[in-house]
Motif scaffolding. Structure first.
Motif, PDB file in Angstrom:
ATOM      1  N   GLY A  11       0.919  -1.158   0.139  1.00  0.00           N
ATOM      2  CA  GLY A  11      -0.048  -0.037   0.130  1.00  0.00           C
ATOM      3  C   GLY A  11       0.798   1.287  -0.058  1.00  0.00           C
ATOM      4  O   GLY A  11       0.272   2.332  -0.041  1.00  0.00           O
ATOM      5  N   THR A  12       2.106   1.146   0.060  1.00  0.00           N
ATOM      6  CA  THR A  12       2.988   2.293   0.086  1.00  0.00           C
ATOM      7  C   THR A  12       3.940   2.184  -1.049  1.00  0.00           C
ATOM      8  O   THR A  12       3.990   3.102  -1.900  1.00  0.00           O
ATOM      9  CB  THR A  12       3.775   2.219   1.578  1.00  0.00           C
ATOM     10  OG1 THR A  12       2.949   2.383   2.419  1.00  0.00           O
ATOM     11  CG2 THR A  12       4.953   3.626   1.416  1.00  0.00           C
ATOM     12  N   ASP A 164       0.864   3.832   4.771  1.00  0.00           N
ATOM     13  CA  ASP A 164      -0.496   3.811   4.156  1.00  0.00           C
ATOM     14  C   ASP A 164      -1.504   3.486   5.568  1.00  0.00           C
ATOM     15  O   ASP A 164      -2.793   3.424   5.270  1.00  0.00           O
ATOM     16  CB  ASP A 164      -0.780   3.330   2.973  1.00  0.00           C
ATOM     17  CG  ASP A 164      -1.007   1.711   3.122  1.00  0.00           C
ATOM     18  OD1 ASP A 164      -0.181   1.265   3.604  1.00  0.00           O
ATOM     19  OD2 ASP A 164      -1.885   1.174   2.675  1.00  0.00           O
ATOM     20  N   ASN A 165      -0.923   3.217   6.579  1.00  0.00           N
ATOM     21  CA  ASN A 165      -1.727   2.600   7.510  1.00  0.00           C
ATOM     22  C   ASN A 165      -1.378   3.378   8.866  1.00  0.00           C
ATOM     23  O   ASN A 165      -0.367   3.805   9.130  1.00  0.00           O
ATOM     24  CB  ASN A 165      -1.882   1.267   7.771  1.00  0.00           C
ATOM     25  CG  ASN A 165      -2.798   0.550   8.388  1.00  0.00           C
ATOM     26  OD1 ASN A 165      -3.991   1.235   8.299  1.00  0.00           O
ATOM     27  ND2 ASN A 165      -2.700  -0.698   8.848  1.00  0.00           N
ATOM     28  N   CYS A 182       0.106   8.040   3.042  1.00  0.00           N
ATOM     29  CA  CYS A 182      -0.034   7.637   1.831  1.00  0.00           C
ATOM     30  C   CYS A 182      -1.644   7.627   1.464  1.00  0.00           C
ATOM     31  O   CYS A 182      -1.925   6.439   1.871  1.00  0.00           O
ATOM     32  CB  CYS A 182       0.642   6.707   1.340  1.00  0.00           C
ATOM     33  SG  CYS A 182       2.548   6.688   1.506  1.00  0.00           S
ATOM     34  N   LYS A 183      -1.904   8.459   1.066  1.00  0.00           N
ATOM     35  CA  LYS A 183      -3.561   8.595   0.788  1.00  0.00           C
ATOM     36  C   LYS A 183      -4.005   7.390  -0.339  1.00  0.00           C
ATOM     37  O   LYS A 183      -5.303   7.245  -0.530  1.00  0.00           O
ATOM     38  CB  LYS A 183      -4.157   9.726   0.627  1.00  0.00           C
ATOM     39  CG  LYS A 183      -4.002  10.695   1.702  1.00  0.00           C
ATOM     40  CD  LYS A 183      -5.014  12.159   1.549  1.00  0.00           C
ATOM     41  CE  LYS A 183      -4.107  12.842   0.531  1.00  0.00           C
ATOM     42  NZ  LYS A 183      -4.660  14.061   0.255  1.00  0.00           N
ATOM     43  N   TYR A 184      -3.031   7.316  -1.197  1.00  0.00           N
ATOM     44  CA  TYR A 184      -3.057   6.537  -2.414  1.00  0.00           C
ATOM     45  C   TYR A 184      -3.048   5.185  -2.008  1.00  0.00           C
ATOM     46  O   TYR A 184      -3.506   4.124  -2.722  1.00  0.00           O
ATOM     47  CB  TYR A 184      -2.311   6.580  -3.451  1.00  0.00           C
ATOM     48  CG  TYR A 184      -0.680   6.416  -3.254  1.00  0.00           C
ATOM     49  CD1 TYR A 184      -0.032   5.202  -3.034  1.00  0.00           C
ATOM     50  CD2 TYR A 184      -0.085   7.421  -2.647  1.00  0.00           C
ATOM     51  CE1 TYR A 184       1.321   4.833  -2.804  1.00  0.00           C
ATOM     52  CE2 TYR A 184       1.351   7.331  -2.173  1.00  0.00           C
ATOM     53  CZ  TYR A 184       1.943   5.905  -2.204  1.00  0.00           C
ATOM     54  OH  TYR A 184       3.224   5.417  -1.932  1.00  0.00           O
ATOM     55  N   GLY A 185      -2.826   4.551  -0.739  1.00  0.00           N
ATOM     56  CA  GLY A 185      -2.739   2.900  -0.235  1.00  0.00           C
ATOM     57  C   GLY A 185      -4.074   2.778   0.006  1.00  0.00           C
ATOM     58  O   GLY A 185      -5.206   3.297  -0.255  1.00  0.00           O
TER      59      GLY A 185
END
Length: 211
Positions: A11-12, A164-165, A182-185
């Motif tokens: 997720g990153t 991302d968490n 990271c909002k994209y994760g």
């Protein structure tokens, strides 16, 4: 510029969700358990495989047999559809050229982390990579971050945690370093807020202080 960058993995740096989801669905099917969509799986990841399985089947139905079956399936699918997020390797290359020390700290087991890092050639940019079993505690505990800083010889002012968490942000903040969410994760925050927020890997150089 931050001289030490600690990346989360799933997720990153890498989008691993599809392979996790398909492996999980096959596991649930094997044991006759109710399946669900990938958006639900997205909310279950980030705390390691044991927690993933508990959340997927409910704690009262959890068994080591289910977890071990998932591990067997997922080990065969680590990189079927998994791929780096667009631009992340370019960012890592720039950070390396600027002299930054880069490591990965994952809540995956070290065997998975090592396989994935090497498969995608991330080892050419990294100065180390760690699974949850490298330490006595895992994220969101600050212990892994503190141990990495000590091992690599950096102070809290030198370092940035990117993830991302909530596990990443709480781990970094607890250790006293700056954090970037990271909002994209596919993770989420809880009570601890990050110092920085990004919508794509292309924003990392600015956050990291590269000119």
């Amino acid at each position: 510029m931050f001289r030490m960058i600690i990346f989360d993995l799933d997720g990153t740096v890498l989008n691993t969700l599809d392979d996790i989801h398909s492996s999980l669905m096959d596991t649930l099917d094997k044991f006759g358990l109710e399946k669900f969509g990938i958006d639900t799986t997205r909310t279950f990841v980030g705390d390691g495989i044991r927690k993933l399985i508990e959340r997927a089947v409910s704690p009262d139905k959890y068994s080591e047999n289910i977890e071990n079956y998932f591990r067997e399936i997922y080990n065969k699918r680590l990189v079927e559809t998994t791929k780096p997020y667009d631009g992340i390797t370019d960012v890592m290359e720039r950070l390396k050229a600027a002299g930054a020390c880069q490591v990965v700290l994952s809540n995956k087991a070290t065997e998975y982390t090592d396989s994935i890092v090497r498969h995608f050639g991330l080892d050419r940019y990294l100065d180390g990579w760690y699974g949850f079993d490298c330490f006595h505690e895992k994220k969101p505990s600050p212990l892994p971050v503190r141990e990495i800083l000590k091992e690599k010889g950096f102070s809290v002012d030198d370092a940035l945690m990117i993830g991302d968490n909530y596990t990443d942000i709480e781990s970094g903040a607890g250790a006293g370093i700056k954090t970037c969410f990271c909002k994209y994760g596919y993770g989420k925050l809880r009570s601890v807020q990050a110092d920085f927020f990004i919508g794509s890997p292309s924003e990392i150089p600015q956050i990291a202080g590269l000119k």
